[in-house]
Write a protein that holds these residues in place. Structure first.
Motif, mmCIF file in Angstrom:
data_model
loop_
_atom_site.group_PDB
_atom_site.id
_atom_site.type_symbol
_atom_site.label_atom_id
_atom_site.label_comp_id
_atom_site.label_asym_id
_atom_site.label_seq_id
_atom_site.Cartn_x
_atom_site.Cartn_y
_atom_site.Cartn_z
ATOM 1 N N PRO A 140 0.822 -1.221 0.000
ATOM 2 C CA PRO A 140 0.000 0.000 0.000
ATOM 3 C C PRO A 140 0.855 1.269 0.000
ATOM 4 O O PRO A 140 1.948 1.292 0.552
ATOM 5 C CB PRO A 140 -0.827 -0.110 1.286
ATOM 6 N N ASN A 141 0.333 2.300 -0.634
ATOM 7 C CA ASN A 141 1.014 3.580 -0.739
ATOM 8 C C ASN A 141 0.731 4.414 0.507
ATOM 9 O O ASN A 141 -0.404 4.831 0.736
ATOM 10 C CB ASN A 141 0.514 4.281 -2.012
ATOM 11 N N ALA A 142 1.783 4.674 1.288
ATOM 12 C CA ALA A 142 1.624 5.380 2.567
ATOM 13 C C ALA A 142 1.195 6.835 2.388
ATOM 14 O O ALA A 142 0.766 7.475 3.348
ATOM 15 C CB ALA A 142 2.932 5.322 3.354
ATOM 16 N N GLY A 144 -1.145 7.698 0.225
ATOM 17 C CA GLY A 144 -2.439 7.647 -0.444
ATOM 18 C C GLY A 144 -3.619 8.088 0.417
ATOM 19 O O GLY A 144 -3.473 8.379 1.605
ATOM 20 N N ASN A 145 -4.789 8.093 -0.209
ATOM 21 C CA ASN A 145 -6.009 8.482 0.512
ATOM 22 C C ASN A 145 -6.811 7.244 0.924
ATOM 23 O O ASN A 145 -6.427 6.114 0.623
ATOM 24 C CB ASN A 145 -6.856 9.436 -0.333
ATOM 25 N N LEU A 146 -7.915 7.464 1.620
ATOM 26 C CA LEU A 146 -8.683 6.351 2.170
ATOM 27 C C LEU A 146 -9.260 5.451 1.083
ATOM 28 O O LEU A 146 -9.243 4.224 1.214
ATOM 29 C CB LEU A 146 -9.813 6.888 3.069
ATOM 30 N N GLU A 148 -8.152 4.718 -1.921
ATOM 31 C CA GLU A 148 -7.089 3.846 -2.432
ATOM 32 C C GLU A 148 -6.783 2.724 -1.455
ATOM 33 O O GLU A 148 -6.589 1.572 -1.844
ATOM 34 C CB GLU A 148 -5.765 4.624 -2.549
ATOM 35 N N THR A 149 -6.693 3.076 -0.177
ATOM 36 C CA THR A 149 -6.302 2.093 0.842
ATOM 37 C C THR A 149 -7.398 1.050 1.029
ATOM 38 O O THR A 149 -7.119 -0.148 1.114
ATOM 39 C CB THR A 149 -5.985 2.805 2.168
ATOM 40 N N ASN A 242 -0.137 9.423 6.093
ATOM 41 C CA ASN A 242 -1.389 9.879 5.468
ATOM 42 C C ASN A 242 -2.485 8.820 5.591
ATOM 43 O O ASN A 242 -3.635 9.124 5.913
ATOM 44 C CB ASN A 242 -1.178 10.132 3.969
ATOM 45 N N THR A 243 -2.097 7.557 5.311
ATOM 46 C CA THR A 243 -3.093 6.479 5.308
ATOM 47 C C THR A 243 -3.677 6.248 6.702
ATOM 48 O O THR A 243 -4.823 5.821 6.826
ATOM 49 C CB THR A 243 -2.468 5.181 4.772
ATOM 50 N N ASP A 244 -2.898 6.523 7.750
ATOM 51 C CA ASP A 244 -3.433 6.437 9.115
ATOM 52 C C ASP A 244 -4.417 7.580 9.351
ATOM 53 O O ASP A 244 -5.542 7.364 9.820
ATOM 54 C CB ASP A 244 -2.295 6.535 10.149
ATOM 55 N N GLU A 246 -6.077 9.325 7.311
ATOM 56 C CA GLU A 246 -7.268 9.235 6.473
ATOM 57 C C GLU A 246 -8.371 8.358 7.091
ATOM 58 O O GLU A 246 -9.527 8.427 6.680
ATOM 59 C CB GLU A 246 -6.899 8.697 5.084
#
Ligand code: HEM
Length: 315
Positions: A140-142, A144-146, A148-149, A242-244, A246
């Motif tokens: 996963p791209n750290a 990225g937005n929610l 995407e995740t 970011n992913t956290d 989001e």
């Protein structure tokens, strides 16, 4: 293949793993920590991307920082002849489970510990070149937005958005390093303790979350992350990817990961659709541990049909 795994042999292997995790210590800023606790939980996840197969590509930049844990676990697997008991893929999955269990017991001054109960099934098959591989799996791209995740965890692990919210609580363990991922800091103060602290810190407005780029000199490798200004006076850097973030706030990062809507104060961004989950887990450790156990247990069976994996037998 392996014919049977008894509860006795499973218990024996779990003891070897927990002893290794408790006896391996490191220090940072004068504080002792146990690097294999977090490392094992992360390794369990990474080995199961694309199917749990006991094979890791250390040349994949997304595996940076896993080498210490990978080497320590492989040493134990060889030294104790665990290859007679289970595949390396089973062993890595079990290490992830033991990491979460040991972490849940690291809380000091706690009379009653709440522990995760992650189901362990066995029967995973190793790739032919185990423990290494040159295969490039996609992580996963750290930045990225929610959306995407959520898509990634549905596609790769068949998890629901709520289950994604539960497994990211693993980030209460360990840290991110400049010399590994390029991100920098710990998610919570007590990096060895596995509980719901991640959600309490994430939803705590008084942390004063500000977005900063930890790698401003290389425009090709931006490392935008959320830093808590509350703790910045000391060396302790509390942060969120970011992913956290989001999971709690809809921050609308651009393709570089940069947020322009609320970079100086995340509390001014709107709530995300999983914000209520974050608050639920922040207020209920038992509920978090129960949901985490189901979701992480599911990740650890990726690539196998239900009938291919079995519970250990009593005798
Ligand atoms: C959106 C999904 C995820 C992203 C983008 C992500 C990204 C990262 C990054 C960048 C690091 C720091 C690595 C380093 O610099 O050493 C890290 C560490 C870690 N991750 Fe994740 N991760 C994700 C999901 C997960 C999941 C699902 C788990 C386990 C259930 C997990 C467990 C961990 C642990 C325990 C660490 C600390 C490792 C250590 O201290 O050695 N992560 N993650």
């Amino acid at each position: 293949g392996y014919k049977c795994l008894t509860q006795t042999k499973l218990r024996y292997t779990k003891t070897l793993l927990s002893d290794l995790m408790i006896n391996t210590v490191d220090t940072e800023n004068g504080k002792i920590f146990h690097p294999l606790i977090a490392g094992s939980v992360r390794l369990g996840f990474h080995d199961c991307v694309g199917g749990c197969d006991g094979c890791i590509n250390l040349n994949n930049p997304d595996n940076a920082g896993l080498d210490t844990t990978f080497n320590a676990l492989n040493d134990l697997y060889a030294r104790e002849r665990i290859d007679r008991i289970m595949s390396r893929a089973d062993f890595f999955a079990l290490a992830g489970i033991v990491g979460a269990e040991v972490g849940s017991k690291m809380k000091s001054g706690q009379s009653q510990v709440q522990s995760p109960r992650i189901p362990f099934h066995w029967g995973r098959r190793d790739c032919p070149t185990s423990p290494i591989t040159t295969e490039m799996r996609v992580f996963p791209n750290a930045l990225g937005n929610l959306t995407e995740t959520v898509d990634y965890f549905r596609r790769v692990f068949d998890l629901t958005p709520e289950q994604l919210a539960a497994v990211l609580g693993a980030h209460t363990l360990g840290d991110a390093r400049k010399d590994a991922s390029g991100f920098d800091g710990e998610w919570v103060i007590e990096r060895d303790v596995f509980d719901n602290d991640f959600y309490r810190v994430l939803s705590d407005k008084t942390q004063l979350w500000v977005q900063e780029n930890e790698n401003p000199d290389d425009p090709n490798k931006p490392r935008w992350q959320w830093n808590a200004k509350k703790h910045r006076e000391g060396k302790e850097g509390i942060m969120m990817l970011n992913t956290d973030m989001e999971l709690f706030k809809n921050t609308a990062p651009n393709s570089d990961g940069r947020v322009t809507s609320c970079p100086a104060d995340v509390s001014t961004c709107p709530s995300s659709r999983l914000a209520d989950r974050v608050k639920l887990y922040a207020s209920d450790n038992a509920k978090f541990l129960a949901d985490f156990s189901v979701a992480y247990g599911k990740m650890l069976t990726t690539g196998y049909k239900s009938w291919e994996l079995r519970y250990p037998s009593l005798y």
